[in-house]
Structures are given as structure tokens and as C-alpha cells.
Scaffold this active site. Structure first.
Site, short mmCIF file in Angstrom:
data_model
loop_
_atom_site.label_atom_id
_atom_site.label_comp_id
_atom_site.label_asym_id
_atom_site.label_seq_id
_atom_site.Cartn_x
_atom_site.Cartn_y
_atom_site.Cartn_z
N ASP A 301 3.03 -3.12 8.02
CA ASP A 301 2.24 -2.49 6.95
C ASP A 301 1.97 -1.01 7.25
OD1 ASP A 301 2.12 -5.07 6.08
OD2 ASP A 301 -0.08 -5.22 6.05
N HIS A 445 1.99 -3.47 12.20
CA HIS A 445 1.88 -2.21 11.45
C HIS A 445 2.84 -1.17 12.00
CE1 HIS A 445 -1.93 -4.26 10.51
NE2 HIS A 445 -1.99 -3.48 9.43
#
Ligand code: NI
Length: 507
Positions: A301, A445
Site C-alpha cells: 500500500d 507497504h
């Protein structure tokens, strides 16, 4: 063959003359033809055929017949009186037939006039068969359990009245089904071979033979009514409360239905459904690859970022594919990175534009967060998507209700590496791996802060899971492997069909 029988009778002068003359001579054939043509039951062409054959049979005796002095005398009579002469000869002819023929010849015993008539009659039947049999042949039907014979193509209405089948007529009812007048409905109902027919179809039905017919009580007739159409909006239904993915398993459709108001009763009631409606269903569940295949997805992400290319290198070195949930604003800043993600064979989906907490956004903001991120991704990479990972995993059915059908799936995770809190490389590896199962989705991430721990942890995660026999696939490939996700959702860019509507109300 009553008519042939009649011709046996000597007293029936007209008919016997016909017979006699044809037997005797061709000259008298004319006489008899005239006589018959003039009679009330003058012959049909069939009748002529009969006579024609009889006269043919008689032609073997033509020579002797012409020698009959009596007939010769008759032949010399005035032509205008032929018809009457024919009658006269009739009786005499019959009498003379019982006597030896002139010249001592007798008719063959094997062929009497009676035989000719019988033969002729049979021939008439034979000639009539192809047409007559089809039109008038009797057929059998079973009507209310009883075997009955009727002429083919008799209508059921006629049969029902002949059979005197007792039925109770239906009633005149209101739009809601209450009886207004007893016995004012249909007189009876008809079923042919288990097929229910409307009253008119049943009444007019023409039997072919072999049918099983059931005549029962008549159906009700509804009063006259006026119609208004109503529309019922679909609701948003959640199916399953826990799981890594939520997708639209059924799009909502408006129901269009009649509301009837009875002209006599004044009642209102639901009528015909003109368009069947359906609720919109959101399915929430974990993915499970068919046949227990050890497939998993690793996801990143908050990118693209300055770290992303190093992720791409590691993934390439390990032969692994991943799914990247990009933020629209980052894509706009670094479109080339997003493009490289796609070029390397990875999947790209939306993480909204501004990383809002969508559950706190207005409906308009939620929609613009989706639209603008989709647009950025498409512009940078050419990829169309309608799948998102909501920031913080914050997405409820209420949020779904304000999306206007702009989203096809919300992808969360099963394994949270907690890398965002920078807990150390070992912790990130352990969080990503421990308790993992086929079909699981790992959250990491590639943006949103310093990512050095991730970059150290990622090769270990890939190696360890590879050693455990896992293969990394994109999220949509994991959905395909699951086998229970609808086709349109599997495209990753499913849009609400044109005949569907997005519900605003929760079911
Ligand atoms: Ni995020």
C-alpha cells in the site's frame, strides 16, 4: 350404404331404373343418368363411379342386351319422353331379369345385379376413404377417466356438453381474491395431457385422439381494475461479516409491479410483476484456492514511492508477482513508477486518492476519492480498476451504500505485517508468515514512510514462503483460483450493469 340398399327394392322405380339401364345398355345408361340427376338424392360423383363400374361389369352382355326387342322398342320412343320411359323400364327390367335372356343366355350366376351393387358400394367406400377417413374417423380420448369415442377434431366444448360433465363454476372475485358473486367465473377448466388450457383454448380445443382430458371446476374471474405501476428499489445486503475480501456478488435491480384497484370492490392489491427486482449483495469472505493449491498474494500500500523500484527488483529476483494499491496523488507524482509496476507483471489497484478515512467522508467525497484514483491509475498505466483497498481498512456497509456502484471489491488482508510501525525486520517477517494458509493475503507497504525494514524483510518472506511450497499470485488470480467469485468481478474492473441500480438503503 342405405342408398345401395334402396336400389335393391323393385318398388323404388327411379333407382332400379338406374341400375337396370346400366345393366342393359349404354343407351339406357343415359336415361338412368337423367333420371338420377333429377332425383332429390341424385348421385354424388361417388355414386356415378359406382354406376360406372356396374355398367362396365354389365358390358359383357351388351350384345345380348341390344337384341332385347323390348328395349329396342323403347329406344325408338320419343326422346322427350326418355325420362319417363326410364321409369317404365325400371319395373319391367327387373322382371325381365328373372327370365331367361333373349337368345337363351342367362346372366352368370356368380355375378348378379346384387353383386354389382355390393361391389359398387365397396368401391364407393374405397374411393371415399382417403378423404372421409381423415375427416370423419372416430378417435378415442380419455375424459375424466372414461374412455370415449368421438369424431376426430370434435371440439372439447361439444364433448363436455354431450358428456354432461358436472362442474362447479368459478366466482367473480375482487382484485384481492374475495368473492364478489358466486358462480360468475368460468364454467369449467380443461387440462389436456397435464397441460392446463385457458377457458377459451380448452373450449375450442379439437381432439386428435389419444388425449387424456381432465375437466374440472371453473376458475374465478377477477373484477375489472385499474393499474398503477410501482417501483421498489433494491437494498444493500451483506452476506458474511468477516473475511479479507468483499465483492459485489449480485447487482441490485428495481422491481416494477402493478398495483390494481378493483372497479367494483374498490380494493387495492399487488398485480403482475413487470420487472423482477433483486437486492444488491455484498459477499465478504476469505479466498480458498480450489484443490488446496498453495497460492497466496502479497500486497503493498501507499505507493508509488521512492522505494518502490527496489521492491520491484526483489520481486523480480524471486520470481514473485504482487498487487500494489496505489494512492492516486502518488501516481500523479510518479506515474513512471506505477507504469513500471504494471510493466513488471504486477497488479495495480486503488488505495483512494488522498488516503482518506472513507467512513468519515461525505458521499460525494467517497465517490471522488474513487473516481480520481481510478483516473490517475488509468492515465499512468492504462489499467482500469474498480477494486480498492480502503485506507486503514475502514469501510463499512454504510460506506458501500454511498459508492453509487463505483466499486466492485474491497480488498483487505489476512496477514498484517505491521511494517508501518517499524517493529524490526524479524517481527515483520514473523507477522507476514506465521499461521499463513492458502488463499491468504499479506499486507505490507511500499510508501508512507521509511521502508528500509520492509526491504530487508521482503526477501526473507518470499524465500520462507517459497520454501513452504507457496506461490505468489495477484489478488485477481487468487480470486480466480477460488472459483466462487463472479466472472465480472474477476476482471478487476467490473462496472455496474446498465439495467442495475445502486441501493442507498441497507437491507
Ligand atoms: Ni494506506
Amino acid at each position: 350404404m342405405a342408398r345401395s340398399g334402396e336400389r335393391y327394392t323393385p318398388h323404388s322405380r327411379r333407382d332400379s331404373s338406374a341400375h337396370d339401364s346400366s345393366y342393359r345398355s349404354s343407351a339406357h345408361m343415359n336415361v338412368s343418368m337423367n333420371a338420377n340427376t333429377g332425383s332429390s338424392h341424385s348421385s354424388t360423383p361417388r355414386f356415378s363411379t359406382t354406376r360406372g363400374e356396374a355398367s362396365y361389369a354389365g358390358s359383357t352382355r351388351k350384345s345380348s342386351a341390344s337384341k332385347n326387342p323390348y328395349l329396342q322398342a323403347q329406344r325408338s320412343n320419343n326422346n322427350a319422353r326418355r325420362e319417363r320411359v326410364g321409369f317404365v323400364t325400371a319395373d319391367k327390367g327387373f322382371v325381365s331379369a328373372k327370365r331367361p335372356m333373349p337368345g337363351g343366355k342367362k346372366p352368370k350366376r356368380g355375378m348378379t345385379r346384387r353383386d354389382f351393387i355390393v361391389l359398387g358400394g365397396l368401391a364407393a367406400v374405397a374411393a371415399a376413404l382417403p378423404i372421409g377417413w381423415n375427416i370423419f374417423r372416430p378417435v378415442e380420448v380419455v375424459i375424466n377417466g372414461a374412455r370415449r369415442t368421438y369424431t376426430v377434431h370434435t371440439s372439447l366444448g361439444d364433448i363436455i356438453s354431450k358428456e354432461k360433465i358436472k362442474t362447479t363454476a368459478g366466482n367473480l372475485t375482487s382484485v384481492s381474491g374475495k368473492v364478489i358473486t358466486e358462480g360468475k367465473g368460468f364454467a369449467y377448466s380443461v387440462k389436456v395431457d397435464d397441460k392446463d388450457l385457458s377457458f377459451d383454448d380448452g373450449n375450442n380445443y379439437k381432439i386428435h385422439g389419444g388425449e387424456t382430458i381432465t375437466v374440472g371446476n371453473g376458475a374465478d374471474i377477477m373484477e375489472e381494475y385499474t393499474v398503477e405501476m410501482t417501483e421498489t428499489q433494491p437494498k444493500l445486503i451483506t452476506d458474511g461479516s468477516w473475511g479479507a475480501v468483499t465483492y459485489v456478488s449480485q447487482w441490485g435491480k428495481v422491481e416494477k409491479k402493478e398495483i390494481r384497484t378493483g372497479k367494483t370492490s374498490g380494493e387495492t392489491a399487488d398485480g403482475e410483476v413487470k420487472q423482477k427486482g433483486q437486492d444488491c449483495v455484498l459477499k465478504t469472505r476469505n479466498l480458498q484456492p480450489k484443490d488446496g493449491k498453495k497460492l497466496i498474494s502479497i500486497t503493498f500500500d501507499d505507493g508509488p514511492s521512492v522505494y518502490t523500484e527496489r521492491y520491484l527488483k526483489i520481486l523480480k529476483d524471486h520470481g514473485a508477482v504482487a498487487t500494489f494499491f496505489n494512492l492516486g496523488q502518488n501516481v500523479d507524482e510518479m506515474p513512471e513508477i506505477s507504469k513500471k509496476i504494471v510493466a513488471d507483471g504486477h497488479e495495480i489497484m486503488s488505495h483512494t486518492y488522498h488516503h482518506d478515512v472513507l467512513t468519515k467522508d461525505s458521499a460525494e467525497r467517497v465517490q471522488s476519492e474513487l473516481d480520481s484514483s481510478y483516473e490517475s491509475i488509468k492515465k499512468a498505466t492504462g489499467v482500469e480498476t474498480t477494486m480498492i483497498r480502503p485506507p486503514y481498512g475502514a469501510f463499512t456497509s454504510k460506506t458501500w451504500a454511498v459508492t453509487q456502484g463505483k466499486m466492485s471489491a474491497s480488498i483487505l488482508w489476512n496477514q498484517d505485517s505491521l511494517d508501518w510501525s517499524r517493529p524490526g525486520v524479524d517481527k515483520i517477517v514473523a507477522n507476514a508468515i506465521n499461521g499463513i494458509q492458502p488463499g491468504y493475503i499479506i499486507l505490507m507497504h511500499d510508501g508512507g514512510g521509511p521502508r528500509e525494514q520492509d526491504l530487508e524483510a521482503l526477501p526473507q518472506i518470499l524465500d520462507k514462503l517459497h520454501d513452504q511450497g507457496y506461490t505468489f499470485v495477484t489478488v485477481t488470480d487468487l480470486m480466480k483460483a477460488d472459483g466462487n467469485v463472479p466472472e465480472d468481478i474477476l476482471t478487476g474492473k467490473a462496472k455496474m450493469p446498465e439495467d442495475a441500480v445502486w441501493p442507498t438503503e441497507l437491507g
